[in-house]
Design a protein around this motif. Sequence first.
Motif, mmCIF file in Angstrom:
data_model
loop_
_atom_site.group_PDB
_atom_site.id
_atom_site.type_symbol
_atom_site.label_atom_id
_atom_site.label_comp_id
_atom_site.label_asym_id
_atom_site.label_seq_id
_atom_site.Cartn_x
_atom_site.Cartn_y
_atom_site.Cartn_z
ATOM 1 N N SER A 272 7.048 -10.361 -7.030
ATOM 2 C CA SER A 272 6.363 -10.458 -8.318
ATOM 3 C C SER A 272 4.966 -9.866 -8.181
ATOM 4 C CB SER A 272 6.277 -11.920 -8.780
ATOM 5 O OG SER A 272 5.580 -12.702 -7.832
ATOM 6 N N LEU A 273 4.384 -9.502 -9.301
ATOM 7 C CA LEU A 273 3.069 -8.877 -9.332
ATOM 8 C C LEU A 273 2.148 -9.709 -10.212
ATOM 9 C CD1 LEU A 273 1.243 -6.440 -8.627
ATOM 10 C CD2 LEU A 273 2.165 -5.282 -10.648
ATOM 11 N N LEU A 274 1.095 -10.264 -9.616
ATOM 12 C CA LEU A 274 0.136 -11.076 -10.364
ATOM 13 C C LEU A 274 -0.904 -10.165 -11.006
ATOM 14 C CD1 LEU A 274 -0.930 -13.928 -11.055
ATOM 15 C CD2 LEU A 274 -2.336 -13.786 -8.994
ATOM 16 N N MET A 275 -1.069 -10.297 -12.304
ATOM 17 C CA MET A 275 -1.968 -9.421 -13.043
ATOM 18 C C MET A 275 -3.397 -9.946 -13.117
ATOM 19 S SD MET A 275 -0.406 -6.729 -13.960
ATOM 20 C CE MET A 275 1.249 -6.072 -14.174
ATOM 21 N N MET A 276 -3.582 -11.263 -13.046
ATOM 22 C CA MET A 276 -4.916 -11.803 -13.244
ATOM 23 C C MET A 276 -4.968 -13.223 -12.706
ATOM 24 S SD MET A 276 -7.026 -12.185 -16.818
ATOM 25 C CE MET A 276 -8.647 -12.927 -16.887
ATOM 26 N N ASP A 277 -6.101 -13.589 -12.117
ATOM 27 C CA ASP A 277 -6.355 -14.992 -11.803
ATOM 28 C C ASP A 277 -7.823 -15.286 -12.086
ATOM 29 O OD1 ASP A 277 -7.876 -14.076 -9.648
ATOM 30 O OD2 ASP A 277 -6.368 -14.575 -8.148
ATOM 31 N N ALA A 278 -8.304 -16.423 -11.611
ATOM 32 C CA ALA A 278 -9.665 -16.841 -11.958
ATOM 33 C C ALA A 278 -10.743 -15.924 -11.392
ATOM 34 C CB ALA A 278 -9.899 -18.272 -11.465
ATOM 35 N N SER A 279 -10.392 -15.111 -10.392
ATOM 36 C CA SER A 279 -11.417 -14.289 -9.746
ATOM 37 C C SER A 279 -11.125 -12.799 -9.812
ATOM 38 C CB SER A 279 -11.566 -14.702 -8.278
ATOM 39 O OG SER A 279 -10.355 -14.481 -7.570
ATOM 40 N N MET A 280 -10.042 -12.382 -10.464
ATOM 41 C CA MET A 280 -9.632 -10.987 -10.398
ATOM 42 C C MET A 280 -9.063 -10.518 -11.728
ATOM 43 S SD MET A 280 -6.710 -8.873 -10.105
ATOM 44 C CE MET A 280 -5.446 -10.043 -9.652
ATOM 45 N N ILE A 281 -9.493 -9.323 -12.158
ATOM 46 C CA ILE A 281 -8.897 -8.614 -13.282
ATOM 47 C C ILE A 281 -8.314 -7.320 -12.722
ATOM 48 C CG2 ILE A 281 -9.356 -7.454 -15.481
ATOM 49 C CD1 ILE A 281 -11.601 -9.478 -15.941
ATOM 50 N N PRO A 282 -7.090 -6.938 -13.091
ATOM 51 C CA PRO A 282 -6.410 -5.849 -12.380
ATOM 52 C C PRO A 282 -7.028 -4.469 -12.595
ATOM 53 C CG PRO A 282 -5.163 -6.483 -14.310
ATOM 54 C CD PRO A 282 -6.261 -7.496 -14.159
ATOM 55 N N ASN A 283 -6.929 -3.674 -11.544
ATOM 56 C CA ASN A 283 -7.210 -2.239 -11.644
ATOM 57 C C ASN A 283 -5.947 -1.581 -12.184
ATOM 58 O OD1 ASN A 283 -6.899 0.583 -10.465
ATOM 59 N ND2 ASN A 283 -9.052 0.175 -9.984
ATOM 60 N N LEU A 284 -6.024 -0.966 -13.351
ATOM 61 C CA LEU A 284 -4.824 -0.479 -14.015
ATOM 62 C C LEU A 284 -4.165 0.669 -13.262
ATOM 63 C CD1 LEU A 284 -5.851 -0.668 -17.773
ATOM 64 C CD2 LEU A 284 -4.620 -2.334 -16.377
ATOM 65 N N ALA A 285 -4.942 1.517 -12.602
ATOM 66 C CA ALA A 285 -4.353 2.613 -11.832
ATOM 67 C C ALA A 285 -3.533 2.072 -10.667
ATOM 68 C CB ALA A 285 -5.450 3.545 -11.329
ATOM 69 N N LEU A 286 -4.059 1.034 -9.996
ATOM 70 C CA LEU A 286 -3.321 0.427 -8.890
ATOM 71 C C LEU A 286 -2.073 -0.290 -9.421
ATOM 72 C CD1 LEU A 286 -3.090 -0.274 -5.892
ATOM 73 C CD2 LEU A 286 -4.585 -2.247 -6.309
ATOM 74 N N ARG A 287 -2.219 -0.957 -10.555
ATOM 75 C CA ARG A 287 -1.060 -1.598 -11.182
ATOM 76 C C ARG A 287 0.040 -0.593 -11.449
ATOM 77 N NH1 ARG A 287 -1.411 -2.482 -17.408
ATOM 78 N NH2 ARG A 287 -1.303 -0.213 -17.082
ATOM 79 N N ASP A 288 -0.327 0.530 -12.067
ATOM 80 C CA ASP A 288 0.663 1.551 -12.397
ATOM 81 C C ASP A 288 1.308 2.126 -11.142
ATOM 82 O OD1 ASP A 288 0.093 1.158 -15.047
ATOM 83 O OD2 ASP A 288 -1.242 2.900 -15.224
ATOM 84 N N LEU A 289 0.529 2.325 -10.091
ATOM 85 C CA LEU A 289 1.070 2.854 -8.839
ATOM 86 C C LEU A 289 2.120 1.905 -8.266
ATOM 87 C CD1 LEU A 289 1.081 4.874 -6.482
ATOM 88 C CD2 LEU A 289 -0.811 3.559 -5.477
ATOM 89 N N LEU A 290 1.822 0.609 -8.275
ATOM 90 C CA LEU A 290 2.764 -0.367 -7.735
ATOM 91 C C LEU A 290 4.039 -0.429 -8.574
ATOM 92 C CD1 LEU A 290 0.293 -3.240 -6.815
ATOM 93 C CD2 LEU A 290 1.603 -1.852 -5.213
ATOM 94 N N ILE A 291 3.885 -0.460 -9.894
ATOM 95 C CA ILE A 291 5.053 -0.548 -10.771
ATOM 96 C C ILE A 291 5.917 0.707 -10.646
ATOM 97 C CG2 ILE A 291 5.797 -0.599 -13.183
ATOM 98 C CD1 ILE A 291 3.375 -2.416 -13.760
#
Length: 301
Positions: A272-291
């Motif tokens: 699974s891929l976690l998009m956000m938690d209390a200390s992190m907002i995702p980098n969209l380029a890295l998200r897209d690379l992983l997906i």
Amino acid sequence: MAYHSPVTRHQSVERRGMDTTQQLLKELTEALGVSGYEKGVRAVVRRHLEPLGEIERDRIGSLICHLGEGRPRVMVAGHMDEVGFMVKHITDEGFLRFQPLGGWWDQVLLGQQVIVQTRKGDLRGVIGAKPPHIVPPDERKKLVEKEKMYIDLGATSKAEVEEAGVRIGDPIVPACDFHVLANGKSYLGKAFDDRVGVALMIDLLRHFADAPHPNALYGAATVMEEVGTRGAKTSAEVIDPDVAIILEVDICGDMPDTKPEESRVKLGAGPSLLMMDASMIPNLALRDLLIETAEELGIPL
């Protein structure tokens, strides 16, 4: 001092039948290492990492294994500490009051066997509370809070407990061996959060120790995550990564009374891929690379 329970014939047969992944998980999960007291599990992790690359340790105890040079620097991390407790008080009758290290749900504590790590060795105990037979009827159905619980070592006085080596501040670890369950692919044990991530990190470094890769790769087994992600911060300062991938556990939704909107994660159905938690907002380029990489390789995400 690591705790090793006596090995029965059944346990030895079970161990011989384990594959290398199961053996690694057994070693890591059975090692003792609550937040701030990771010495036991750190020794296990070091033994697996030393053949693979250059090892260093940050100032608070996280281990870092380094493969390759140059940029980008890729950090892959999992935390090796586990939730547990600390001795807070010894009563005159020889019971221990305890302070949690990390988050605990009070419902799971009563009857839990524990190991108290002392300067004289490890001591077995069990978490208890006032018996229901002498609790008023209107309180019997109420949740017993951890502040009203104690650890029973079988002692009868404070002097006996102190003679056994117990001191205020000693760490307390849940006692639970690793087992392969009936279907052969599900496991029972403690500290899967996040020894599973540490096992993945070790396995990844094993692969890239013998495979060409264009990056400087850093595997980190971090400390004190359960009390504020402290080791992740200090190890990141040491590594100075261009990108970091955190290997963590997730919450499964394939259990009774769990709604799809609460969790769609299923055990055995892929990462699974976690998009956000209390200390992190995702980098969209890295998200897209992983997906997109997962889609290309046919990995369910």
